[in-house]
Design a protein around this motif. Structure first.
Motif, PDB file in Angstrom:
ATOM      1  N   PHE A 276      93.852 144.176 113.788  1.00 42.45           N
ATOM      2  CA  PHE A 276      94.686 144.520 112.634  1.00 42.45           C
ATOM      3  C   PHE A 276      96.149 144.424 113.035  1.00 42.45           C
ATOM      4  O   PHE A 276      96.467 144.234 114.215  1.00 42.45           O
ATOM      5  CB  PHE A 276      94.373 145.927 112.136  1.00 42.45           C
ATOM      6  N   THR A 277      97.022 144.527 112.063  1.00 33.70           N
ATOM      7  CA  THR A 277      98.459 144.534 112.339  1.00 33.70           C
ATOM      8  C   THR A 277      98.916 145.979 112.485  1.00 33.70           C
ATOM      9  O   THR A 277      98.522 146.831 111.691  1.00 33.70           O
ATOM     10  CB  THR A 277      99.240 143.922 111.158  1.00 33.70           C
ATOM     11  N   GLN A 282     103.478 152.809 113.903  1.00 32.75           N
ATOM     12  CA  GLN A 282     102.795 152.612 115.187  1.00 32.75           C
ATOM     13  C   GLN A 282     103.693 151.835 116.146  1.00 32.75           C
ATOM     14  O   GLN A 282     103.807 152.161 117.327  1.00 32.75           O
ATOM     15  CB  GLN A 282     101.474 151.859 114.990  1.00 32.75           C
ATOM     16  N   GLY A 308      93.586 159.438 111.121  1.00 29.06           N
ATOM     17  CA  GLY A 308      93.397 158.034 110.753  1.00 29.06           C
ATOM     18  C   GLY A 308      94.656 157.195 110.805  1.00 29.06           C
ATOM     19  O   GLY A 308      94.661 156.038 110.395  1.00 29.06           O
ATOM     20  N   GLY A 310      96.019 156.075 113.351  1.00 31.64           N
ATOM     21  CA  GLY A 310      95.908 155.070 114.409  1.00 31.64           C
ATOM     22  C   GLY A 310      96.649 155.424 115.684  1.00 31.64           C
ATOM     23  O   GLY A 310      97.393 154.609 116.234  1.00 31.64           O
ATOM     24  N   LYS A 311      96.411 156.620 116.180  1.00 29.35           N
ATOM     25  CA  LYS A 311      97.070 157.037 117.417  1.00 29.35           C
ATOM     26  C   LYS A 311      96.395 156.404 118.635  1.00 29.35           C
ATOM     27  O   LYS A 311      97.039 156.100 119.629  1.00 29.35           O
ATOM     28  CB  LYS A 311      97.026 158.572 117.543  1.00 29.35           C
ATOM     29  N   THR A 312      95.073 156.185 118.521  1.00 29.63           N
ATOM     30  CA  THR A 312      94.335 155.702 119.685  1.00 29.63           C
ATOM     31  C   THR A 312      94.865 154.371 120.195  1.00 29.63           C
ATOM     32  O   THR A 312      94.999 154.167 121.404  1.00 29.63           O
ATOM     33  CB  THR A 312      92.834 155.539 119.346  1.00 29.63           C
ATOM     34  N   PRO A 457      97.577 153.051 107.874  1.00 24.47           N
ATOM     35  CA  PRO A 457      97.359 151.612 107.717  1.00 24.47           C
ATOM     36  C   PRO A 457      97.097 151.286 106.245  1.00 24.47           C
ATOM     37  O   PRO A 457      96.518 152.112 105.533  1.00 24.47           O
ATOM     38  CB  PRO A 457      96.103 151.348 108.552  1.00 24.47           C
ATOM     39  N   ARG A 460      93.655 151.706 103.207  1.00 30.01           N
ATOM     40  CA  ARG A 460      92.764 152.855 103.370  1.00 30.01           C
ATOM     41  C   ARG A 460      92.284 153.295 101.996  1.00 30.01           C
ATOM     42  O   ARG A 460      93.075 153.436 101.075  1.00 30.01           O
ATOM     43  CB  ARG A 460      93.535 154.031 103.990  1.00 30.01           C
TER      44      ARG A 460
END
Ligand code: ADP
Ligand code: MG
Length: 707
Positions: A276-277, A282, A308, A310-312, A457, A460
């Protein structure tokens, strides 16, 4: 400031409590149980609250079952026995003009009241009033002659923590002597040395410390009491701020973290290979992290982002830089299940011949574990993912460059310190989905830098949210049954574990009772399971794993499901007794569904009418539901900051005045500014005018075992 030292006491504050009139050997032992040895210690035994006995209630207007204070003339004093034969002292109380009222004051046992007050004398009485037959009675009240100094009556009276055997009246009197002095001695409180430079005191309009101390014990009015508390809180917060800032400065000066860098082109190729972008937020967070890694000052960064957001992937990219620079990475999650999830995610991201990743949990066999530990120690293994305990205990790295602590809602000062002091100085990245109030980032999290992912993102899907009452439960369970019929799964979250005693009618729903009820009724035939915080972590993980594998249709649980696991097939979240949860928490719970392609629902069940908070869960702003940050802000307005801190978990349980869950934001700001100003002129607090502040900082850390 209060520590007892050896050598001849230079101030009465250091004298043993025994030197106060009325404190004997037995009292000394009791006080010792409260940690009080010196008169200085005694002064720091601050009241838990005050009872307002400053307004006299006319005897005729006394109300039962309330603490009150009255002025009266002492009538006849009688000693008699109760029906059970216990001795009882009874004093009749007359109006100030001598009119009988029927009101009495009684004490069990022989109280020698006659030695304190005489018939015909004017007195102040204070205590709890109760009916006795048709007359009102002060039960075990405090009584003082009207011309005696007000200690227990007729004023704001301090209430102290006691220990068995220690009489409140005595403790109060000793403190009164220490604070106000006695017939033959001056008040010890005057000998307290003020650690604050006078110009700060003036600038912030603060009481002098001895005066503040006196007012906090025996206030002259409620307004001055508040001033006194503000002064003590100011000192404590300032001390904390100075200490944290100094620690940070020391780490930054002494610690040398490895320089972690990767060429732009390489980083760009990793980013391009993502499925994904990255969102703008992020990207921004990642470049902040990247900037930190490229310095030898160890990073201490908190990555804050909604569920959700996108921290990972940000953490994973940082990990990759660390590995590219020849160091190792530890990624710690709060549960084994989450560790497994991260392991899968990161392995997939690194599948292109990148770093080697292993999972280290208690389910790993001991042979495999030994192999992993060996590879970590020899530097063969790049990334280890596990729970916090597993990764920290007994694991040796060849060269740890980066430690990531995921979903750590509560960061203790102690935890950060321990990690730091493990020898090598890795860069530290903490992530949380719980927005931290500014007062806390200004105070106890002041040694952390902050990156915020404030955007989700695109694409969602929205989770449809309904608020329902328990009258609608039939339909709610119909909905769950239908979802299960479609092969989907549901969560049912309850505010408590155990059913209440049968007597209490409107008790909040309990997971155990609800599961039992659903199993035999509305959801009979579905595969149900129960999960709550009193089950061993292992069992919980096991249930969660079976749920993730779709072997369970409906999971009835407490908030233990709050922390983030992905079950894309779960589409319904039912929250019972929803009014009992904070908004941020409801938001986290709701975030457990809607992770797959199917439409997802959240049903908030509550019988509380007109709930501002529940309404916020369905409110829309600019065409979107409120995000976690907005909800957390509202929550903070409604509930205060208490929810962000466990009692012990912030690691600063030895604060004496400030309640970290409820810090006055202005005070936090003022003390932060003063701490900065002081340290910019005198970074090590070496100047004479800061000597007492330096001692206070040291005493604070010593009390926390962090000196
Ligand atoms: P959290 O911040 O709650 O830890 P995760 O890192 O688990 O969130 O990400 C949630 C999901 O979103 C994951 O499945 C992840 O792959 C996906 N994701 C992360 N960043 C993006 C993005 N920029 N675009 C689309 N999906 C993303
Ligand atoms: Mg996460």
């Amino acid at each position: 400031m209060t520590a007892s030292t050896s050598g001849p006491p230079s101030s009465s504050l250091e004298l043993p409590v025994r030197s106060l009139p009325g404190v004997g050997e037995d009292s000394e032992k009791l006080l010792e149980k409260l940690g009080i040895r010196t008169i200085g210690d005694l002064l720091w035994h601050l009241p838990r609250r005050h009872i307002d006995f400053s307004t006299f209630v006319p005897l005729r207007a006394l109300t039962p079952d309330k603490e009150q204070t009255a002025q009266a003339i002492v009538g006849p004093i009688r000693e008699r026995r109760t029906a059970r034969g216990q001795p009882l002292t009874e004093v009749e109380l007359l109006e100030l003009d001598g009119t009988p009222t029927g009101v009495t004051a009684t004490w069990f046992g022989r109280q020698f009241i006659g030695a304190k007050v005489r018939s015909g004398q004017q007195v102040r009485v204070s205590g709890k009033v109760a009916w006795f037959g048709r007359a009102l009675q002060f039960r075990q009240p405090k009584i003082e002659a009207a011309d005696a100094e007000a200690v227990h009556t007729g004023r704001l009276v301090p209430v102290y923590a006691l220990t068995e055997g220690l009489k409140e009246g005595n403790l109060r009197r000793w403190l009164h002597t220490a604070v106000e002095g006695g017939p033959r001695r001056t008040a010890v409180v005057r000998e307290i040395e003020d650690p604050l430079p006078p110009e700060i005191r003036e600038r912030r309009a603060l009481l002098a410390l001895p005066e503040a101390m006196k007012e906090v014990h025996f206030p002259s009015s409620d307004a001055v009491l508040q001033e006194g508390k503000r002064r003590l809180a100011f000192d404590e917060l300032l001390t904390l701020q100075l200490g944290l800032a100094q620690r940070r400065a020391r780490w930054q000066r002494d610690a040398r973290a490895p320089l972690l860098q990767a060429p732009d082109a390489l980083v760009a190729s990793w980013v391009a290979a993502l499925p994904f972008t990255l969102t703008a937020a992020q990207q921004r967070s990642f470049s902040e992290v990247r900037g930190d890694l490229a310095r030898t000052i160890p990073m201490s960064r908190l990555l804050e982002g909604d569920v959700g957001s996108g921290k990972t992937v940000v953490a994973a990219l940082a990990a990759r830089i660390a590995v590219t620079s020849g160091t190792q990475v530890a990624l710690m999650a709060p549960t084994e299940l989450l560790a497994e999830q991260h392991h899968r995610t990161i392995s997939a991201l690194f599948a292109d011949g990148g770093p080697t990743v292993e999972l280290l949990t208690s389910s790993v066999s001991s042979a495999a574990r030994r192999a992993i530990l060996e590879r970590l120690a020899s530097g063969m293994l790049d990334v280890v993912v596990g729970t916090h305990a597993l990764v920290v205990e007994g694991v040796m790295f060849k060269r740890l460059g980066l430690a990531v602590i995921d979903e750590q809602h509560r960061f203790g000062v102690r935890q950060r310190t321990t990690l730091r002091e493990k020898g090598s100085d890795p860069h530290l990245l903490l992530t949380t989905a719980t927005p931290i109030p500014r007062t806390l980032t200004q105070t106890i999290y002041r040694d952390l830098d902050l990156s915020v992912i404030d955007e989700l993102p695109v694409g969602r899907q929205e989770i449809t949210t309904h608020v329902r009452t328990s009258d609608d439960l039939g339909k709610v369970w119909d909905g769950v049954r239908q979802a299960v019929g479609r092969g989907q799964q549901a969560f049912v979250v309850c505010p408590r574990i155990d059913p209440e005693e049968p007597s209490s009618g409107d008790a909040p729903p309990s997971a155990i009772a609800v599961e039992r009820e659903l199993r035999s009724g509305p959801l009979a035939g579905a595969r149900l399971a129960l999960m709550h915080g009193r089950m061993p972590a292992k069992e919980r993980d096991d249930v969660m794993r079976r749920f993730a594998a779709a072997e369970i249709d409906v999971l009835v649980a407490t908030t233990v499901v709050e922390v983030g696991i992905d079950v894309p097939n779960a589409t319904v979240m039912v929250i019972l007794g929803a009014e009992r949860f904070g908004l941020a928490q409801l938001h986290q719970l709701r975030g457990r569904v809607g992770r797959g392609a199917e439409r997802a629902y959240c049903v908030l069940v509550s019988d509380v009418e007109d709930s501002e908070r529940l309404a916020a869960m369905t409110e829309r702003k600019d065409g979107h539901p409120l995000d976690g940050f907005e909800l957390a802000r509202r929550d903070l307005e409604i509930r205060g900051a208490g929810q962000y801190l466990g009692d012990e978990q912030h690691g600063l349980s030895e604060l004496r005045i400030v309640d970290l869950a409820d810090v006055d934001p202005r005070l936090a700001m003022e003390t932060a500014d003063e701490a900065d100003a002081i340290l910019s002129r005198d970074p090590a607090l070496e100047r004479a005018e800061h000597a007492r502040l330096a001692a206070a900082v040291e005493a604070l850390w010593r009390r926390h075992g962090l000196a």
